[in-house]
Each structure stands twice: as structure tokens, then as C-alpha cells.
Scaffold this motif. Sequence first.
Motif, PDB file in Angstrom:
ATOM      1  N   ASN A 117      48.323  47.369 -60.816  1.00  0.00           N
ATOM      2  CA  ASN A 117      48.083  48.122 -62.064  1.00  0.00           C
ATOM      3  C   ASN A 117      48.253  47.213 -63.284  1.00  0.00           C
ATOM      4  O   ASN A 117      47.475  47.245 -64.231  1.00  0.00           O
ATOM      5  CB  ASN A 117      49.053  49.298 -62.159  1.00  0.00           C
ATOM      6  N   ALA A 118      49.309  46.376 -63.235  1.00  0.00           N
ATOM      7  CA  ALA A 118      49.542  45.427 -64.337  1.00  0.00           C
ATOM      8  C   ALA A 118      48.401  44.423 -64.430  1.00  0.00           C
ATOM      9  O   ALA A 118      47.952  44.037 -65.528  1.00  0.00           O
ATOM     10  CB  ALA A 118      50.871  44.702 -64.133  1.00  0.00           C
ATOM     11  N   ILE A 131      45.456  45.971 -66.118  1.00  0.00           N
ATOM     12  CA  ILE A 131      45.672  46.023 -67.582  1.00  0.00           C
ATOM     13  C   ILE A 131      45.428  44.643 -68.199  1.00  0.00           C
ATOM     14  O   ILE A 131      44.767  44.504 -69.233  1.00  0.00           O
ATOM     15  CB  ILE A 131      47.100  46.516 -67.879  1.00  0.00           C
ATOM     16  N   ASN A 132      45.983  43.578 -67.559  1.00  0.00           N
ATOM     17  CA  ASN A 132      45.811  42.209 -68.082  1.00  0.00           C
ATOM     18  C   ASN A 132      44.353  41.789 -68.087  1.00  0.00           C
ATOM     19  O   ASN A 132      43.887  41.104 -69.013  1.00  0.00           O
ATOM     20  CB  ASN A 132      46.630  41.213 -67.249  1.00  0.00           C
ATOM     21  N   ASP A 153      41.803  43.811 -68.401  1.00  0.00           N
ATOM     22  CA  ASP A 153      41.176  44.520 -69.526  1.00  0.00           C
ATOM     23  C   ASP A 153      41.418  43.779 -70.843  1.00  0.00           C
ATOM     24  O   ASP A 153      40.505  43.589 -71.656  1.00  0.00           O
ATOM     25  CB  ASP A 153      41.733  45.949 -69.627  1.00  0.00           C
ATOM     26  N   GLU A 154      42.675  43.380 -71.032  1.00  0.00           N
ATOM     27  CA  GLU A 154      43.021  42.681 -72.286  1.00  0.00           C
ATOM     28  C   GLU A 154      42.298  41.341 -72.377  1.00  0.00           C
ATOM     29  O   GLU A 154      41.809  40.951 -73.440  1.00  0.00           O
ATOM     30  CB  GLU A 154      44.534  42.469 -72.368  1.00  0.00           C
TER      31      GLU A 154
END
Length: 557
Positions: free
Chosen positions: A271-272, A275-276, A278-279
Motif C-alpha cells: 500500500n505504501a 502511494i509512493n 503515485d507521488e
Amino acid sequence: MLVGLSVRNLAVVEDLALNFEPGMTSLTGETGAGKSMLVDALSLVLGDRADSNMIRHGAERAEIEADFNLNNNVSLAKWLKDHELDEEEQCHLRRTISRDGRSKGYINGRMVPLALLREVSERSIDIHGQHAHQSLIRPQTQREILDIVADNKALLDKLKLAYRDWSSSQQALQQLKSQSDEQRAKQELLQYQVGELANFQLSESHIQQLLQEQNQLANAAELISTAEAGLHRIFDEEQAAAYDIINHTLSELEKLQHVEPRFASAVETLNAAIINLDETADELRQYLDHIDLDPERLNSIENELSQLHDIARKHQVEVEELPELYQELTAELDRLSSSEVHLAELETQLAEKEKVCRTLSEEIHQKRIKTAKPLAKQISASIKQLAIPSGEIDIEVIANPDQKFSEYGMDSVRILVRTNPGQPSGELAKVASGGELARISLAIQVVTAGKRTVPTLIFDEVDVGIGGSVAEVVGKHLRALAATQQVICITHLPQVAAQAHHQLQVSKKHLKDSTHIVVDKLDKQQRIEEIARMLGGVNLTTKTRSHAEEMLDQAQR
């Protein structure tokens, strides 16, 4: 005043102690008896140069001591206190001279440089040697005589300090001026260099920004290609996009998480990662949206850097070192500019110091002018009594050309004499004979001695070549001085010796293997015998003794 003198192992003196009293004391004795040796000893203890050859044969060290009473010597008492050498209203001097050439001086038991002994001498005693008249022909001596009577010492001390200050500033100014041409050329170069560098924005941050921006623009195509490829691999690749692969794995693990709880940690990590990713994708899109392939900007930056590289090569430094170089050159230019300001300030200060010197010189000049005629009149009257009946003294005070001044003022002082009627006044060396010069010198010493502040005056055979009634006049002059100062006179003249309040006889005692000096204080009868010897030689008669007694009685009235 001088109250005691002791001498050990100096020349023919083995061990001698003398006490002195107020008033006039005469030291008499046969020629060669050693009278002047006592003056030499006193000169040594007051700081004169010494020689190991002066030490008595067979001894390793000579020693001289002198004691001064400070009751009426405020100047010496203050000097001792200022130098922290004071001790119970006394001044005890001691000087040792060793066979190996070493010499030591002491004041009140404390070792001091010999220069301090000489400073004590200046405040305690004046010694007039038998050849003092020879120095009278020197302009410096003639000027000093006038200044003593004019009481110019304080002004001359101030002038000496002011002159040295002025002279030091003048030397500094000349040195600065001699450097000015070279400095001016250097200043012009610095002004050009600083002006050239000032056309650029020479801050470390600006140069670093230029270098970084130039590097980015020069590699812009590769940067865009790499950013696009990375974005494609994360999201856009049809079968192997990183986002899709990780997202698919995350979904499968989440489905089995209730079966295998240990998948929870992996799910959290993935999940992390999602997110990374995406960023990261957002950052790459923003970069691609804002990156600018601006050839003109690149050209402008490269032109500016090219100029900076050129000027860096000119100064033999790296581009990154240009800001520090600019600061150094600016500081050096400021220093040289301030030296010009300093030059102007120094010129102003020099003018002010010169004004001080000229003011003091003018005060000294006026006091010399005021004193010259009365002093000349006094000396003229005195030499008339000393067998120069037609003698006339003039003291000439002439300002130097262009008012040039020195530490002694801005005057030339000359003592002129006329010894015969109808003759013009002339310089002492050209007009006066040797005997006349000696008498003029003695007259000057007698006239000026009362103007001196030292309490003790010593006259060492200054009456050589004088006799008869003139000698009696000399004796009376010296006795008159003794009313205010202690006078010690070494003399061969009975007329002078008779005028003294006290008399010491110096003689040599020849033993088997050595010679000794003995000094005896004479009572009245002994004085009669000694003065009779001075009058009549070895074979004394009743008449000679009677004459001696009469001279002594008349002097003591």
C-alpha cells in the motif's frame, strides 16, 4: 649636597673615605698628589665611562661610593621617588669596576643602568674641569650658557619632545610620499580590476546557480527522455507497468489475508509502495509539464559563464573563486584609498606639530634675547676683575635663516669678546689668548653657577694661569657662591685656598712596595702651614707663615 665619598682600589687609592661639609672646601696638595683623582672617582660613581686599567695593581675590583643629602634637593628627591629608588631622605650611589671589564651601578642598594647614575649627576652636581675653557669656543657650549641663565631648561625639554614628535611624523610623511607613485599605479590597476569584476553578479550562490542551470539546459533532452521513460514504466506500459504489477499483487494478498494473517505486513508495505508510485508519477508529470527547452536561455547562461571563465583565467583562479577575489581586491583598494586620506591627515598633523615647535622656539628666542645683554654685562664686569680691564662681552642671538628650527630652537648663539679698546668684538677663539680664554671661562662659570639648580659645584684647577690679586678675586667669587651652594675647589693658589671654609690636604705616602693617597682635614694651624707652603715652597719662613695666617684671617672675616 655631597656629604661623603669613599674610594677603594682605584689607581693609587687603596682605601679612602672623605666627608664634605656645606660652604666652600678647598683641596690642596703638591702637584701629582692625586687631587684630581678624587674628581675622577666622583665622575665614575656618577656614570662616566670606566676602564679596567683604572683598577689598583693587585686588586680585582675598584669600588666608589658617594652619599648625597636631599634636604635642599627637591629635584633629585622627586626623581628618586618617581623611579622608586627613594629611601629615607638619602641618595647613596655605588659603582664597581671589575678586572674583567664589567661595571655595575647601584642607587640606594638597588642595581641600576649607568644611565640612571648620569641622571642623578644632572640633578646633584656640576663639575668644571681645568680644561673647561677649551669647550667655551664651541657654539653649543655658548648656547647652553645662555640657556642656563635664561632658565630655558623646561622649555627646551618640551621642545625636544615636540621636535622628536615632529621629526618622526615628517619621516613617516616622506616615506608615505615616496611610496605614493607606486601606490597610485597600483591603485589605478585595482580600480580597473574591481570595476571590471563589478560588472558581474559575483556571489557564490549566483555562480553556483548558473553552473547548475547551464548543466540542466545542456542535458535537457536526456532529462526529458529519462523522465518520460520512468513515467511510462510506472503507469503506461501495457503489460509490465510497475503500478499494475504491484496493485495486482496487493489485491491477491488482500484476498488471502484472512487465511494468512502474516500477509498483513506485506499488504501494508505494498500500500505504501502504491502511494509512493503515485507521488513519483505526479512529480515526473509536473517536471515534464514545466521543463523548458530554451536555447536562448542556454545561450545567455553559456555566454555569461564564458565571460566569467575568461576573467577567472586572467586572474589565474577558478570561476568559483571569483567572489573571494573580488572581496580581496576591493579591500586592498579601500586600504590604498584610506592611505591617501592618511597622507592628508599626516600633513595636517605635521603642520600642527611644526606650529608647536615654532611657538616653543619663539618663547626660547625671546628669553634668550631678554637675557643676553644683562648676562654679557655681568660677565664683562667679572672679567674686568680678572685682569682683563678693557674686556667687553657681547652675546649675539641670531634667528636661523628661513626660521629653520631644531630641538634647540631656531637661534644661533655666539659669545663675542673685545679685549682691547678700539677693537671690534670677535669670536672667542680668534680674539682671546689662551690665558684670557681661561679667565673668561672662569668668569662665566662664576656668574652662571648661581643660576644652576644643582646644590654642589666642583672646580678642578680652573684657576690655572691666574695669580696675584686676580687669584684673590677668584677665591672671593667662589666663596660668595658657597653662600647658596656647596663649592669644592681643587686649587694650587693660596689666595683661593684661603677663602675656603674648610680645607683638605691631599698627599702621597710611599711605602716599600706601594703608594697610597692620604687626605687630611686641616685645622687652622695646619691650614696656615699648607697655605704657607703654597706661598713659599719647601723652605718656610716666619714671614711666609705670617702672610699665610693674615690671608686666612682676612678671608674668614
